[in-house]
Design an enzyme around this catalytic site. Structure first.
Site, PDB file in Angstrom:
ATOM      1  N   CYS A 135      -4.049 -40.066   9.776  1.00  0.00           N
ATOM      2  CA  CYS A 135      -5.042 -41.048   9.324  1.00  0.00           C
ATOM      3  C   CYS A 135      -4.853 -42.390  10.028  1.00  0.00           C
ATOM      4  O   CYS A 135      -5.749 -42.846  10.748  1.00  0.00           O
ATOM      5  CB  CYS A 135      -4.987 -41.191   7.800  1.00  0.00           C
ATOM      6  SG  CYS A 135      -6.150 -42.407   7.160  1.00  0.00           S
ATOM      7  N   GLU A 207      -9.282 -34.892   9.783  1.00  0.00           N
ATOM      8  CA  GLU A 207      -9.814 -36.211  10.161  1.00  0.00           C
ATOM      9  C   GLU A 207     -11.132 -36.034  10.924  1.00  0.00           C
ATOM     10  O   GLU A 207     -12.119 -36.728  10.664  1.00  0.00           O
ATOM     11  CB  GLU A 207      -8.810 -36.975  11.025  1.00  0.00           C
ATOM     12  CG  GLU A 207      -7.686 -37.638  10.263  1.00  0.00           C
ATOM     13  CD  GLU A 207      -8.176 -38.774   9.372  1.00  0.00           C
ATOM     14  OE1 GLU A 207      -9.156 -39.445   9.735  1.00  0.00           O
ATOM     15  OE2 GLU A 207      -7.580 -38.986   8.311  1.00  0.00           O
TER      16      GLU A 207
END
Length: 232
Positions: A135, A207
């Site tokens: 992240c 992601e």
């Protein structure tokens, strides 16, 4: 080559795919659909709440106060700093931040959160860090990529978002997590490192899918509330 460097090489195709995703390039061009922006903020608000929960689990797995304090500080960063890029997106979409909070996670985001929480609860501290790392790392590189590719000025609609993720404070989060993961890997066995690599690679791909989820305004196929009963 450090363990985190090996992970970055392994995930290079995913990172490149993220840079070229239409939501990310839309940030660079300053051209995104309002619906996609709103969907992203709704999901990311709840995702970051889960991120805070996982930092709490990291504290519970830490044996020394340095680690405990580090994860405690990261909770503050998410709570108080990551609201700024969200506010930028809300301004562009013409909505208040408060009205986009408290929504159920769409399927992909729900899967991502479940993946991270499962790793955090069942895995080692190294696996936990590996699951969290994509992240901040992908966002840092997105910020640098968009800065280099589009050279946004202050009048760019997403200037604050891009600048936030390209800044030194965001870089320090990635750098510190990498250091802690590399230190863990020095004493970890090959089997443990492979588990951490799998957690990292899954998070990288999720992601990418998070951006796709937002761009496509992904929803559950049927209402999560179910059908209302007709019985008295």
């Amino acid at each position: 080559m450090t363990f985190s460097e090996e992970l970055r090489v392994a995930a290079d195709d995913v990172f490149e795919g993220i840079f070229q995703h239409p939501f990310v390039t839309g940030l660079g061009k300053g051209d995104l659909k309002k619906e996609a922006i709103i969907h992203y903020v709704k999901a990311d608000f709840e995702y970051l709440n889960a991120f805070i929960n996982i930092y709490g689990l990291a504290i519970s797995k830490s044996d020394v106060r340095d680690e405990m304090n580090y994860f405690y500080e990261q909770i503050g960063f998410v709570l108080h700093s990551e609201i700024h890029p969200h506010n930028n997106l809300c301004e562009v979409a013409g909505v208040s931040y408060e009205e986009l909070q408290g929504y159920p996670l769409p399927p992909t985001a729900d899967h991502y959160v479940t993946h991270m929480k499962t790793v955090a609860m069942q895995g080692s501290i190294g696996e936990l860090i590996a699951a969290l790392l994509p992240c901040p790392w992908t966002y840092l590189e997105i910020g640098h990529y968009l800065n280099k590719q589009y050279k946004p000025q202050e009048n760019h609609p997403f200037y604050d978002w891009i600048s936030f993720y390209a800044q030194d404070e965001t870089a320090s989060v990635t750098t510190e997590l990498r250091k802690r993961l590399d230190k863990w890997a020095e004493d970890a066995g090959e089997k443990e490192k492979q588990k951490a690599k799998l957690a990292f690679m899954k998070s990288c791909q999720l992601e990418y899918l998070f951006w796709e989820m937002a761009y496509q305004v992904e929803e559950w196929p049927f209402s999560l509330k179910g059908k209302e009963s007709s019985y008295a």
